[in-house]
Motif scaffolding. Structure first.
Motif, PDB file in Angstrom:
ATOM      1  N   LEU A 118       0.829  -1.213   0.000  1.00  0.00           N
ATOM      2  CA  LEU A 118       0.000   0.000   0.000  1.00  0.00           C
ATOM      3  C   LEU A 118       0.863   1.262   0.000  1.00  0.00           C
ATOM      4  CD1 LEU A 118      -2.432  -1.109   2.858  1.00  0.00           C
ATOM      5  CD2 LEU A 118      -3.025  -0.932   0.427  1.00  0.00           C
ATOM      6  N   VAL A 119       0.524   2.192  -0.865  1.00  0.00           N
ATOM      7  CA  VAL A 119       1.157   3.514  -0.835  1.00  0.00           C
ATOM      8  C   VAL A 119       0.598   4.244   0.393  1.00  0.00           C
ATOM      9  CG1 VAL A 119       1.198   5.754  -2.053  1.00  0.00           C
ATOM     10  CG2 VAL A 119       1.328   3.612  -3.353  1.00  0.00           C
ATOM     11  N   THR A 120       1.450   5.018   1.071  1.00  0.00           N
ATOM     12  CA  THR A 120       0.961   5.787   2.212  1.00  0.00           C
ATOM     13  C   THR A 120       0.439   7.133   1.737  1.00  0.00           C
ATOM     14  OG1 THR A 120       2.572   4.758   3.649  1.00  0.00           O
ATOM     15  CG2 THR A 120       1.625   6.841   4.424  1.00  0.00           C
ATOM     16  N   GLY A 121      -0.811   7.399   2.094  1.00  0.00           N
ATOM     17  CA  GLY A 121      -1.378   8.710   1.798  1.00  0.00           C
ATOM     18  C   GLY A 121      -1.538   9.486   3.099  1.00  0.00           C
ATOM     19  N   ILE A 122      -1.293  10.785   3.070  1.00  0.00           N
ATOM     20  CA  ILE A 122      -1.461  11.596   4.283  1.00  0.00           C
ATOM     21  C   ILE A 122      -2.244  12.865   3.952  1.00  0.00           C
ATOM     22  CG2 ILE A 122      -0.296  12.773   6.198  1.00  0.00           C
ATOM     23  CD1 ILE A 122       2.014  10.858   5.959  1.00  0.00           C
ATOM     24  N   TRP A 123      -3.201  13.164   4.805  1.00  0.00           N
ATOM     25  CA  TRP A 123      -4.025  14.376   4.674  1.00  0.00           C
ATOM     26  C   TRP A 123      -3.274  15.559   5.257  1.00  0.00           C
ATOM     27  CZ3 TRP A 123      -5.815  17.905   8.266  1.00  0.00           C
ATOM     28  CH2 TRP A 123      -6.912  18.715   7.919  1.00  0.00           C
ATOM     29  N   ILE A 124      -3.427  16.698   4.644  1.00  0.00           N
ATOM     30  CA  ILE A 124      -2.840  17.926   5.197  1.00  0.00           C
ATOM     31  C   ILE A 124      -3.695  19.108   4.745  1.00  0.00           C
ATOM     32  CG2 ILE A 124      -1.182  18.200   3.267  1.00  0.00           C
ATOM     33  CD1 ILE A 124       0.847  19.272   5.388  1.00  0.00           C
ATOM     34  N   GLU A 125      -3.738  20.115   5.571  1.00  0.00           N
ATOM     35  CA  GLU A 125      -4.453  21.338   5.188  1.00  0.00           C
ATOM     36  C   GLU A 125      -3.449  22.484   5.336  1.00  0.00           C
ATOM     37  OE1 GLU A 125      -8.038  22.007   7.437  1.00  0.00           O
ATOM     38  OE2 GLU A 125      -8.719  23.546   6.053  1.00  0.00           O
ATOM     39  N   PRO A 126      -2.463  22.530   4.461  1.00  0.00           N
ATOM     40  CA  PRO A 126      -1.251  23.304   4.741  1.00  0.00           C
ATOM     41  C   PRO A 126      -1.427  24.816   4.699  1.00  0.00           C
ATOM     42  CG  PRO A 126      -1.151  22.391   2.530  1.00  0.00           C
ATOM     43  CD  PRO A 126      -2.387  21.833   3.174  1.00  0.00           C
ATOM     44  N   ARG A 168       7.994  17.365   4.187  1.00  0.00           N
ATOM     45  CA  ARG A 168       8.285  16.485   5.328  1.00  0.00           C
ATOM     46  C   ARG A 168       7.423  15.221   5.290  1.00  0.00           C
ATOM     47  NH1 ARG A 168       6.589  18.712   9.609  1.00  0.00           N
ATOM     48  NH2 ARG A 168       7.714  20.646   9.163  1.00  0.00           N
ATOM     49  N   LEU A 169       6.179  15.359   4.815  1.00  0.00           N
ATOM     50  CA  LEU A 169       5.318  14.172   4.732  1.00  0.00           C
ATOM     51  C   LEU A 169       5.944  13.124   3.811  1.00  0.00           C
ATOM     52  CD1 LEU A 169       1.728  15.706   4.314  1.00  0.00           C
ATOM     53  CD2 LEU A 169       3.032  15.341   6.400  1.00  0.00           C
ATOM     54  N   VAL A 170       6.576  13.619   2.759  1.00  0.00           N
ATOM     55  CA  VAL A 170       7.173  12.701   1.787  1.00  0.00           C
ATOM     56  C   VAL A 170       8.502  12.168   2.316  1.00  0.00           C
ATOM     57  CG1 VAL A 170       8.001  12.494  -0.602  1.00  0.00           C
ATOM     58  CG2 VAL A 170       6.119  14.065  -0.068  1.00  0.00           C
ATOM     59  N   GLU A 171       9.333  13.116   2.751  1.00  0.00           N
ATOM     60  CA  GLU A 171      10.710  12.723   3.083  1.00  0.00           C
ATOM     61  C   GLU A 171      10.811  11.995   4.424  1.00  0.00           C
ATOM     62  OE1 GLU A 171      13.005  16.147   0.505  1.00  0.00           O
ATOM     63  OE2 GLU A 171      12.506  16.544   2.593  1.00  0.00           O
ATOM     64  N   GLU A 172      10.024  12.436   5.416  1.00  0.00           N
ATOM     65  CA  GLU A 172      10.170  11.790   6.734  1.00  0.00           C
ATOM     66  C   GLU A 172       9.150  10.694   6.976  1.00  0.00           C
ATOM     67  OE1 GLU A 172      10.606  14.317  10.112  1.00  0.00           O
ATOM     68  OE2 GLU A 172      11.936  15.637   8.989  1.00  0.00           O
ATOM     69  N   TYR A 173       7.934  10.891   6.448  1.00  0.00           N
ATOM     70  CA  TYR A 173       6.889   9.913   6.767  1.00  0.00           C
ATOM     71  C   TYR A 173       6.610   8.937   5.629  1.00  0.00           C
ATOM     72  CZ  TYR A 173       5.978  13.180  10.617  1.00  0.00           C
ATOM     73  OH  TYR A 173       6.093  13.979  11.710  1.00  0.00           O
ATOM     74  N   GLY A 174       7.265   9.137   4.512  1.00  0.00           N
ATOM     75  CA  GLY A 174       7.131   8.170   3.418  1.00  0.00           C
ATOM     76  C   GLY A 174       5.841   8.279   2.618  1.00  0.00           C
ATOM     77  N   ALA A 175       5.213   9.472   2.606  1.00  0.00           N
ATOM     78  CA  ALA A 175       3.970   9.613   1.840  1.00  0.00           C
ATOM     79  C   ALA A 175       4.254   9.588   0.339  1.00  0.00           C
ATOM     80  CB  ALA A 175       3.275  10.926   2.198  1.00  0.00           C
TER      81      ALA A 175
END
Ligand code: GLA
Length: 726
Positions: free
Chosen positions: A395-403, A454-461
């Motif tokens: 599964l690809v990791t998806g993360i919600w953000i309201e930046p 950061r979501l991509v680089e640290e959390y792997g999104a």
């Protein structure tokens, strides 16, 4: 190939099925024709128009036959004899402006903009006007032609080469004057949870104006609209489609003139625009799109779909996703996410999107926006670890953000209260407990970019759901609505940098559902969430509205729970699945609570969907019934005409009524097709299915039934597959 031809200052822009013609007289840019293609060799004929009115007429001093009020123009300023609404209004120390034609350029390298422009087009034309009063001030009209898609993109550019500020009071992206007024206007209205409802208005005397004034392109009025012959339908008569590649407030107006013409303006919200253009600065309007169809709305929509797929959205393979929002809301933790991931993998999902609630202290919607760090209480092993677990499950990791947002109760606000958009002296206005960040501020732009990175680089999104849940309340007269233009310019620059930095990242566009479902956001994102409302009855209408301008490949469609959280209506899983099939498929419900039977149904659906999604994403869409007698019927057909799908929603059940006969569209007349799915296979030629139509089996009438009886009751749906028999 020369798609743009010029002869004696007459400009002829050609697409596969249409042409757009204007010329220069008395320094004005006079519009001559837009419609079905006519030969370039005939353009002289277009000049010969009756234009004299006897009383009340205004004309250039040297030509009394040129009644300005009767003419069609490419742009207009107030105070020049044209008493219709103007497309441009400028102020510079109270001096007037008087633009006259100067020159033109074909395929100029300076056709660039801080606003999104089509990624691809065939040729361009830039026509320059100079202001007679202010030296150095120029106005360029730019036209970009996409021949195969029958789309013409337009924008205008004002350059202040003088030495005083120019205040821009109005600056539309396009003015389209038509010589005949017997038309209707179709706009797309709504609100949260009921976006994209098509409204048809017969245009009569006067002016119809609608738009968005909230700072967002909005759920209230999408920038998409059509102007069509009064009797036009899905497959017949002339239809002109328009849209903007822009995400903030905008305005659409259609004005019937006393002399039988029609003026259509669209572009930035003009009320309170007040944009200051300093010396040596350039202002470029958002890009406007237009398309022409001689055969109804379906063709106009298909033109837009092709164009959006080829020239707006950067095509990426959007995974089949499970979204956690309606499954757990804020009540998420590591354990629940792992359980969802296990079940998601079994069902064949490709991505798990961790929606709102994952970041520091976020337990409801009143706090923490801006603090985009994992909540250690909910995720003690961290999101990176969780993301590795998802990856193991495929599964690809998806993360919600309201930046673009900030909560008052957040570390970001405590450290940088100045990042929030404010107007000194005004009382605070809050929406969903939050403020909007000032995206015109470079520091804020950096914060937004870093947060997403950061979501991509640290959390792997690998997938980011980019949300925007509050409108603006800080843009009073002192800031002017021109602020929104600078806001989205800042937003677009961040999105552009992120896309460059992470070319494989998939960004979903969301704004409380469809609050920013527009082609500006579509330029930077791979897919969009058209509405929070997932109930099939509501959704069938929303998706048909969306289909007027936006392709299936951009439109996310989710199966959710029953009763639906937005409508409290109950619905069958089959109907929710059928309805979500016509888009980028996903689910937002707690799948761990599904029964074995429901799980099997979902698994089958996901595998069927994967089997045909490539084809579905590039297929043509035909609307067959749009609410007539309570039915919504949509069909797709692959480009080679060999495979398609048919979706039917019966909104309300009545006893003793027959289902309608469905006349299919676009099939090859002589090919043999089979139609199957929820009904027994029927085979006939394309011609028969298009002319005699598909006759569905007997539906339940209110009493008595057999195994063969179709059971389409309230909100009942059918999903059928259409195939050429080889
Ligand atoms: C908005 C979105 C929803 C969900 C919530 C989370 O309403 O439209 O899909 O992401 O925000 O707060």
């Amino acid at each position: 190939m020369n798609r743009i031809k010029v002869k004696d200052n007459i400009f002829y822009i050609e697409t596969a099925a249409s042409c757009y013609v204007f010329g220069i007289w008395h320094g004005f840019a006079e519009h001559l024709y837009y419609g079905a293609k006519i030969p370039f060799s005939d353009v002289d004929v277009l000049k010969e128009k009756r234009s004299v009115i006897l009383v009340n007429t205004l004309y250039p001093a040297d030509d009394p036959t040129y009644s300005i009020d009767c003419k069609a123009f490419e742009f207009s300023l107030p105070g020049r004899g044209d008493s219709r609404s103007s497309s441009i209004c400028l102020n510079c120390d109270k001096d007037p402006f008087d633009f006259v034609f100067d020159t033109y350029y074909l395929n100029s390298p300076s056709d660039q903009s801080p606003m999104p422009l089509p990624r691809k087009y065939d040729e361009s034309l830039r026509v320059r006007f100079v202001d007679r009063i202010h030296e150095g001030v120029t106005l360029d009209l730019v036209y970009l032609v996409s021949y195969d898609d029958d789309v013409i993109a337009r924008y205008s550019e004002l350059y202040n080469g003088g030495n005083a500020n120019i205040e821009i009071l109005k600056f539309d992206s396009a003015q389209t004057d038509m010589l005949s007024a017997n038309k209707k206007l179709v706009t797309f209205h709504g609100a949260w949870g009921r976006e994209m409802s098509a409204v048809h208005e017969k245009l009569t005397a006067g002016k119809y104006t609608h738009g968005s004034y909230s700072g967002m392109s909005s759920a209230e009025c999408n920038p998409l609209f059509f102007v069509a012959d009064a009797g036009a339908d899905e497959d017949d008569k002339e239809v002109y489609g328009f849209n903007l590649m822009y995400s903030a407030s905008h305005e659409i107006s259609a004005e019937v003139t006393p002399y039988g013409g029609l003026r259509i303006l669209h572009g930035l919200q003009s009320e309170n625009l007040r944009y200051t253009l300093r010396p040596q600065q350039k202002f470029t309007t958002p890009c406007s799109l237009s398309t022409y169809s001689g055969s109804g709305f379906n063709k106009a929509s298909q033109n837009f779909h092709d164009f959006v797929r080829r020239s707006v959205v950067e095509q990426k393979d959007v995974p089949v996703m499970l979204n956690t929002w309606e499954a757990v809301y804020f009540g998420m933790d590591e354990k629940k996410m792992r359980t969802l991931a296990d079940k998601a993998a079994q069902c064949g999902f490709e991505c798990l999107v961790i929606d709102d609630g994952w970041f520091k202290g976020r337990n409801d919607d009143t706090t923490s926006l801006g603090d985009w760090y994992e909540d250690k209480k909910k995720f003690p092993s961290g999101l990176k670890d969780l993301s590795a677990y998802f990856a193991e499950k495929g599964l690809v990791t998806g993360i919600w953000i309201e930046p673009e947002m900030i909560s008052e109760d957040s570390d970001l606000y405590r450290e940088h209260p100045d990042y929030a958009l404010k107007t000194e002296g005004l009382r605070k206005i809050v929406g969903r407990g939050q403020y909007v960040l000032d995206m015109t501020d470079k520091r804020v732009q950096r914060h937004v970019e870093d947060s997403v990175a950061r979501l991509v680089e640290e959390y792997g999104a690998g997938y980011v759901k980019w949300d925007f849940n509050r409108r603006f309340a800080e843009t009073d007269c002192t800031k002017g609505s021109g602020y929104f233009y600078d806001y989205v310019k800042g937003l677009y620059s961040v999105l552009a940098r992120l896309n460059k930095r992470f070319p494989d990242l998939i960004i979903e566009n969301c704004a409380s559902g469809g609050g920013r479902f527009d082609l500006g956001m579509a330029y930077y994102t791979a897919c969009g969430w058209a509405s929070d409302n997932t109930n099939p009855l509501s959704r069938a209408e929303i998706q048909q509205g969306v289909s007027y301008g936006y392709p299936v490949s951009f439109t996310l469609c989710h199966v959710a729970a029953s009763p639906g959280h937005q409508t409290m209506r109950t619905s069958e899983l089959k109907d929710r699945i059928n309805t979500a099939f016509f888009g980028v498929f996903g689910v937002q419900a707690d799948i761990t609570k599904m029964s074995d039977e429901e799980t099997d149904m979902l698994k089958k659906e996901i595998s069927d969907y994967k089997r045909c999604r490539k084809l579905l994403m590039s297929s043509d869409v035909y609307r067959i019934m749009t609410g007539e007698d309570g039915y919504r019927v949509t069909q797709t057909l692959s480009n080679d005409g060999k495979r398609g799908f048919l979706y039917l929603m019966r909104e309300k059940f009545y006893t003793d009524t027959q289902l309608p006969v469905i006349k299919l569209k676009g099939l090859k007349k002589d090919s043999l097709y089979s139609i199957s799915g929820q009904v027994a296979e029927v085979t006939a030629s394309g011609e028969t299915f298009m002319r005699a139509g598909l006759i569905l089996p007997q539906n339940y009438q209110g009493a008595g039934r057999t195994d063969q009886t179709l059971m389409l009751t309230d909100s009942g749906t059918l999903l059928l597959e259409i195939k050429v028999k080889e």
